[in-house]
Design an enzyme around this catalytic site. Structure first.
Site, PDB file in Angstrom:
ATOM      1  N   CYS A 171      25.264 -50.224 -57.601  1.00 54.29           N
ATOM      2  CA  CYS A 171      25.371 -48.999 -56.798  1.00 54.29           C
ATOM      3  C   CYS A 171      26.846 -48.813 -56.438  1.00 54.29           C
ATOM      4  CB  CYS A 171      24.519 -49.138 -55.538  1.00 54.29           C
ATOM      5  SG  CYS A 171      24.868 -47.891 -54.294  1.00 54.29           S
ATOM      6  N   ASP A 203      35.881 -38.357 -50.153  1.00 56.66           N
ATOM      7  CA  ASP A 203      35.156 -38.005 -51.376  1.00 56.66           C
ATOM      8  C   ASP A 203      36.165 -37.868 -52.503  1.00 56.66           C
ATOM      9  OD1 ASP A 203      33.759 -36.421 -53.449  1.00 56.66           O
ATOM     10  OD2 ASP A 203      32.186 -36.289 -51.949  1.00 56.66           O
ATOM     11  N   ASN A 253      22.265 -34.696 -49.245  1.00 54.08           N
ATOM     12  CA  ASN A 253      21.279 -34.437 -50.296  1.00 54.08           C
ATOM     13  C   ASN A 253      20.241 -35.554 -50.371  1.00 54.08           C
ATOM     14  OD1 ASN A 253      22.449 -32.000 -51.407  1.00 54.08           O
ATOM     15  ND2 ASN A 253      24.111 -33.288 -52.157  1.00 54.08           N
ATOM     16  N   GLY A 308      19.488 -33.156 -56.467  1.00 48.45           N
ATOM     17  CA  GLY A 308      20.853 -32.801 -56.063  1.00 48.45           C
ATOM     18  C   GLY A 308      21.648 -33.980 -55.536  1.00 48.45           C
ATOM     19  N   HIS A 364      24.026 -40.925 -47.905  1.00 45.88           N
ATOM     20  CA  HIS A 364      25.358 -40.590 -47.383  1.00 45.88           C
ATOM     21  C   HIS A 364      25.369 -39.163 -46.863  1.00 45.88           C
ATOM     22  CE1 HIS A 364      25.240 -39.496 -51.629  1.00 45.88           C
ATOM     23  NE2 HIS A 364      26.047 -38.490 -51.319  1.00 45.88           N
ATOM     24  N   HIS A 416      27.864 -35.823 -46.153  1.00 46.48           N
ATOM     25  CA  HIS A 416      29.143 -35.186 -46.467  1.00 46.48           C
ATOM     26  C   HIS A 416      29.679 -34.503 -45.207  1.00 46.48           C
ATOM     27  CE1 HIS A 416      28.495 -35.028 -50.989  1.00 46.48           C
ATOM     28  NE2 HIS A 416      27.270 -35.289 -50.559  1.00 46.48           N
TER      29      HIS A 416
HETATM   30  P1  AMP Z   1      25.666 -36.364 -53.663  1.00 50.78           P
HETATM   31  O1  AMP Z   1      25.545 -35.376 -54.781  1.00 50.78           O
HETATM   32  O2  AMP Z   1      25.255 -35.808 -52.339  1.00 50.78           O
HETATM   33  O3  AMP Z   1      24.979 -37.677 -54.010  1.00 50.78           O
HETATM   34  O4  AMP Z   1      27.210 -36.652 -53.500  1.00 50.78           O
HETATM   35  C1  AMP Z   1      27.860 -37.720 -54.111  1.00 50.78           C
HETATM   36  C2  AMP Z   1      29.318 -37.582 -53.773  1.00 50.78           C
HETATM   37  O5  AMP Z   1      29.957 -38.821 -54.006  1.00 50.78           O
HETATM   38  C3  AMP Z   1      30.052 -36.523 -54.609  1.00 50.78           C
HETATM   39  O6  AMP Z   1      30.641 -35.567 -53.743  1.00 50.78           O
HETATM   40  C4  AMP Z   1      31.100 -37.338 -55.376  1.00 50.78           C
HETATM   41  O7  AMP Z   1      32.323 -36.652 -55.525  1.00 50.78           O
HETATM   42  C5  AMP Z   1      31.237 -38.575 -54.499  1.00 50.78           C
HETATM   43  N1  AMP Z   1      31.657 -39.783 -55.202  1.00 50.78           N
HETATM   44  C6  AMP Z   1      31.135 -40.309 -56.324  1.00 50.78           C
HETATM   45  N2  AMP Z   1      31.774 -41.461 -56.662  1.00 50.78           N
HETATM   46  C7  AMP Z   1      32.710 -41.655 -55.703  1.00 50.78           C
HETATM   47  C8  AMP Z   1      33.704 -42.659 -55.475  1.00 50.78           C
HETATM   48  N3  AMP Z   1      33.848 -43.697 -56.309  1.00 50.78           N
HETATM   49  N4  AMP Z   1      34.501 -42.536 -54.387  1.00 50.78           N
HETATM   50  C9  AMP Z   1      34.375 -41.494 -53.549  1.00 50.78           C
HETATM   51  N5  AMP Z   1      33.460 -40.516 -53.705  1.00 50.78           N
HETATM   52  C10 AMP Z   1      32.641 -40.587 -54.764  1.00 50.78           C
HETATM   53 ZN    ZN Z   2      24.089 -48.864 -52.431  1.00 52.24          ZN
END
Ligand code: AMP
Ligand code: ZN
Length: 129
Positions: A3, A29, A85, A89, A96, A98
């Protein structure tokens, strides 16, 4: 566990750290919608809001309020959108939230021009049961 957010929490993958305590980590992000978008990530691995416990939720709320004040002062943002989300999505299957600092006339969309398609009366009745 494979993960990406657990790996960030365990420092196996780097991140731009904003804040960390025993319950959660907040980092920028990697693909921000606006300047300063960051993610609040509980250290325990779970996927959706269905597994979020009240204690963690209360802690998150406290931190969100503090960060909003700091963002306003330091980033000069005009507002903050908080979103999360679940399943559809959700790109990263580790819960997490945002935090999206908002700026006057930024292009981030939270509304659509679609009409409401369903009658919500039954759903609202169930919520009030
Ligand atoms: P979600 O679609 O709500 O699961 O959002 C996942 C978020 O994680 C997206 O906005 C990605 O840009 C962000 N994300 C994915 N990998 C990383 C990472 N290694 N470091 C920081 N943000 C990340
Ligand atoms: Zn995890």
């Amino acid at each position: 566990m494979d993960c990406i957010f657990c790996k960030i929490i365990n420092k196996e993958v780097p991140s731009h750290l904003v804040y960390e305590d025993e319950i959660l980590k907040i980092f920028l992000d990697i693909n921000p919608a606006t300047n300063g978008e960051c993610l609040i990530v509980p250290k325990n691995h779970f996927k959706t809001i269905m597994e979020l416990d009240n204690e963690t939720n209360e802690h998150i709320l406290k931190i969100e309020k503090k960060l909003y004040l700091i963002f306003k002062e330091k980033l000069g943002c005009d507002g903050m959108t908080i979103m999360q989300n679940n399943d559809y999505g959700q790109e990263v299957p580790h819960f997490h939230i945002h935090l999206v600092p908002r700026y006057n006339k930024d292009m981030f969309r939270t509304t659509s021009d679609k009409d409401l398609l369903v009658d919500f009366e039954n759903i609202i009745n169930q919520l009030n049961d």
